[in-house]
Design an enzyme around this catalytic site. Structure first.
Site, PDB file in Angstrom:
ATOM      1  N   THR A  43     -16.144   1.775 -14.580  1.00 43.52           N
ATOM      2  CA  THR A  43     -16.377   0.750 -13.567  1.00 43.52           C
ATOM      3  C   THR A  43     -16.926  -0.515 -14.215  1.00 43.52           C
ATOM      4  O   THR A  43     -17.691  -0.449 -15.177  1.00 43.52           O
ATOM      5  CB  THR A  43     -17.330   1.241 -12.462  1.00 43.52           C
ATOM      6  OG1 THR A  43     -17.624   0.168 -11.562  1.00 43.52           O
ATOM      7  CG2 THR A  43     -18.621   1.777 -13.036  1.00 43.52           C
ATOM      8  N   HIS A  87     -14.506   3.101  -0.975  1.00 41.80           N
ATOM      9  CA  HIS A  87     -13.533   2.072  -0.606  1.00 41.80           C
ATOM     10  C   HIS A  87     -12.334   2.632   0.142  1.00 41.80           C
ATOM     11  O   HIS A  87     -11.319   1.951   0.279  1.00 41.80           O
ATOM     12  CB  HIS A  87     -13.077   1.316  -1.855  1.00 41.80           C
ATOM     13  CG  HIS A  87     -14.176   0.541  -2.506  1.00 41.80           C
ATOM     14  ND1 HIS A  87     -14.096   0.050  -3.795  1.00 41.80           N
ATOM     15  CD2 HIS A  87     -15.399   0.168  -2.048  1.00 41.80           C
ATOM     16  CE1 HIS A  87     -15.225  -0.590  -4.096  1.00 41.80           C
ATOM     17  NE2 HIS A  87     -16.023  -0.518  -3.054  1.00 41.80           N
ATOM     18  N   ASP A 139      -7.620   6.599  -4.951  1.00 39.21           N
ATOM     19  CA  ASP A 139      -6.691   7.701  -5.216  1.00 39.21           C
ATOM     20  C   ASP A 139      -7.376   9.034  -4.928  1.00 39.21           C
ATOM     21  O   ASP A 139      -8.546   9.079  -4.535  1.00 39.21           O
ATOM     22  CB  ASP A 139      -6.182   7.641  -6.665  1.00 39.21           C
ATOM     23  CG  ASP A 139      -7.327   7.698  -7.686  1.00 39.21           C
ATOM     24  OD1 ASP A 139      -8.061   8.708  -7.690  1.00 39.21           O
ATOM     25  OD2 ASP A 139      -7.489   6.739  -8.468  1.00 39.21           O
ATOM     26  N   ALA A 189     -12.923   7.604 -20.494  1.00 34.00           N
ATOM     27  CA  ALA A 189     -13.347   8.813 -19.794  1.00 34.00           C
ATOM     28  C   ALA A 189     -12.773  10.065 -20.440  1.00 34.00           C
ATOM     29  O   ALA A 189     -13.484  11.057 -20.642  1.00 34.00           O
ATOM     30  CB  ALA A 189     -12.922   8.730 -18.331  1.00 34.00           C
ATOM     31  N   ARG A 222       1.816   1.868  -3.532  1.00 37.64           N
ATOM     32  CA  ARG A 222       0.682   2.423  -4.272  1.00 37.64           C
ATOM     33  C   ARG A 222       0.461   3.890  -3.908  1.00 37.64           C
ATOM     34  O   ARG A 222       0.120   4.717  -4.762  1.00 37.64           O
ATOM     35  CB  ARG A 222      -0.584   1.610  -3.992  1.00 37.64           C
ATOM     36  CG  ARG A 222      -0.513   0.176  -4.497  1.00 37.64           C
ATOM     37  CD  ARG A 222      -1.765  -0.597  -4.112  1.00 37.64           C
ATOM     38  NE  ARG A 222      -2.930  -0.112  -4.843  1.00 37.64           N
ATOM     39  CZ  ARG A 222      -4.186  -0.288  -4.439  1.00 37.64           C
ATOM     40  NH1 ARG A 222      -4.435  -0.913  -3.287  1.00 37.64           N
ATOM     41  NH2 ARG A 222      -5.187   0.150  -5.164  1.00 37.64           N
ATOM     42  N   ASN A 227     -12.590   4.334  -6.369  1.00 38.94           N
ATOM     43  CA  ASN A 227     -11.137   4.450  -6.410  1.00 38.94           C
ATOM     44  C   ASN A 227     -10.590   4.943  -5.076  1.00 38.94           C
ATOM     45  O   ASN A 227     -11.256   5.689  -4.354  1.00 38.94           O
ATOM     46  CB  ASN A 227     -10.711   5.405  -7.531  1.00 38.94           C
ATOM     47  CG  ASN A 227     -11.131   4.895  -8.896  1.00 38.94           C
ATOM     48  OD1 ASN A 227     -11.284   3.698  -9.096  1.00 38.94           O
ATOM     49  ND2 ASN A 227     -11.328   5.805  -9.840  1.00 38.94           N
ATOM     50  N   TYR A 237       0.815  -1.208   0.000  1.00 46.04           N
ATOM     51  CA  TYR A 237       0.000   0.000   0.000  1.00 46.04           C
ATOM     52  C   TYR A 237       0.850   1.261   0.000  1.00 46.04           C
ATOM     53  O   TYR A 237       0.467   2.278  -0.590  1.00 46.04           O
ATOM     54  CB  TYR A 237      -0.979  -0.010   1.172  1.00 46.04           C
ATOM     55  CG  TYR A 237      -2.219  -0.802   0.859  1.00 46.04           C
ATOM     56  CD1 TYR A 237      -3.237  -0.249   0.090  1.00 46.04           C
ATOM     57  CD2 TYR A 237      -2.360  -2.115   1.288  1.00 46.04           C
ATOM     58  CE1 TYR A 237      -4.371  -0.981  -0.231  1.00 46.04           C
ATOM     59  CE2 TYR A 237      -3.482  -2.859   0.975  1.00 46.04           C
ATOM     60  CZ  TYR A 237      -4.486  -2.284   0.217  1.00 46.04           C
ATOM     61  OH  TYR A 237      -5.602  -3.017  -0.111  1.00 46.04           O
ATOM     62  N   CYS A 286      -7.290   0.892  17.729  1.00 43.31           N
ATOM     63  CA  CYS A 286      -8.223   1.858  18.334  1.00 43.31           C
ATOM     64  C   CYS A 286      -8.948   2.715  17.299  1.00 43.31           C
ATOM     65  O   CYS A 286      -9.833   3.492  17.652  1.00 43.31           O
ATOM     66  CB  CYS A 286      -7.489   2.749  19.335  1.00 43.31           C
ATOM     67  SG  CYS A 286      -6.373   3.975  18.574  1.00 43.31           S
TER      68      CYS A 286
END
Length: 237
Positions: free
Chosen positions: A178, A104, A89, A221, A56, A87, A53, A115
């Site tokens: 998507t 997400h 980002d 897009a 990314r 997404n 992660y 915690c």
């Protein structure tokens, strides 16, 4: 006009963000996505999950919004626009869109796995991908994790509630990039249709939504979204 935009990996792929299925540098190519994106994977090896992660996070920080992101942001000058994204980002925000509801989670938000306190401290530097990175530690002793929805976890309540509200009040929903197979997000287009809104799908590929969408545009897009707002009345008549 009130527009709800539901965006997925396809729009960010045009900026150079790998889709989830492709988002594995050679170091992680041998791992199943479940090992890197689940609570079980985190329990088994938090250092590996953190390394993936963090890579990314820095990868996304180095790319820029594309013409699709910028077009959606520009629509705000002429319509009431809400962006709902699958997404993780921040490209919609960097293009200027507000509000953006992240279903997400985000690669730029972190919290304690024990915690749940948000973490805003320093992140480990990463000049090149590393298979394992030690996560920061919270004051309570828990490990800091990405604030991402992993396999088997529930969507965050507030973004989901706002996504439903935006969908229910929309005159038009634009579904872009998507696969329309990941629920519950995929159900938002169905909700929009059930309430009488027009649903415009923008995707180079046919998806499960294509048959029921009011209009399907087989373009990316960045090809379809600039100028789409001005074309909508004619396209939907």
């Amino acid at each position: 006009m009130r527009i709800a935009v539901l965006s997925g990996a396809g729009i960010s792929a045009e900026s150079g963000v790998p889709t989830f299925r492709d988002d594995k540098n050679g170091l992680w190519a041998r791992f199943d996505p479940y090992e890197l994106s689940s609570t079980q994977g985190w329990r088994d090896n938090p250092q590996r999950v953190w390394g993936w992660y963090l890579w990314r996070h820095y990868l996304v920080a180095d790319v820029a919004p594309n013409a699709g992101h910028r077009a959606i942001a520009a629509w705000q000058d002429h319509a009431e626009v809400s962006v709902i994204t699958q997404n993780v980002d921040d490209l919609h925000e960097r293009a200027g869109s507000r509000p953006v509801h992240h279903l997400h989670g985000s690669l730029f938000e972190f919290r304690c796995a024990r915690c749940a306190k948000p973490y805003t401290g320093e992140l480990p530097a990463m000049a090149e991908p590393a298979l394992e990175v030690q996560p920061p530690v919270c004051g309570c002793g828990g490990l800091i994790r990405p604030d991402i929805v992993w396999f088997g976890e529930q969507l965050p309540d507030e973004p989901w509630r706002r996504a439903v509200e935006a969908t229910e009040s929309a005159d038009v929903m634009v579904v872009v990039g998507t696969s329309a197979i990941v629920y519950p997000a995929a159900g938002l287009a169905e909700l929009a249709l059930s309430r009488g809104a027009a649903v415009v799908e923008v995707n180079p590929e046919v998806t499960p939504l294509s048959a029921s969408a009011t209009l399907s545009i087989r373009e990316t897009a960045s090809q379809a979204l600039p100028g789409l707002l001005q074309r909508l009345p004619a396209l939907l008549n």
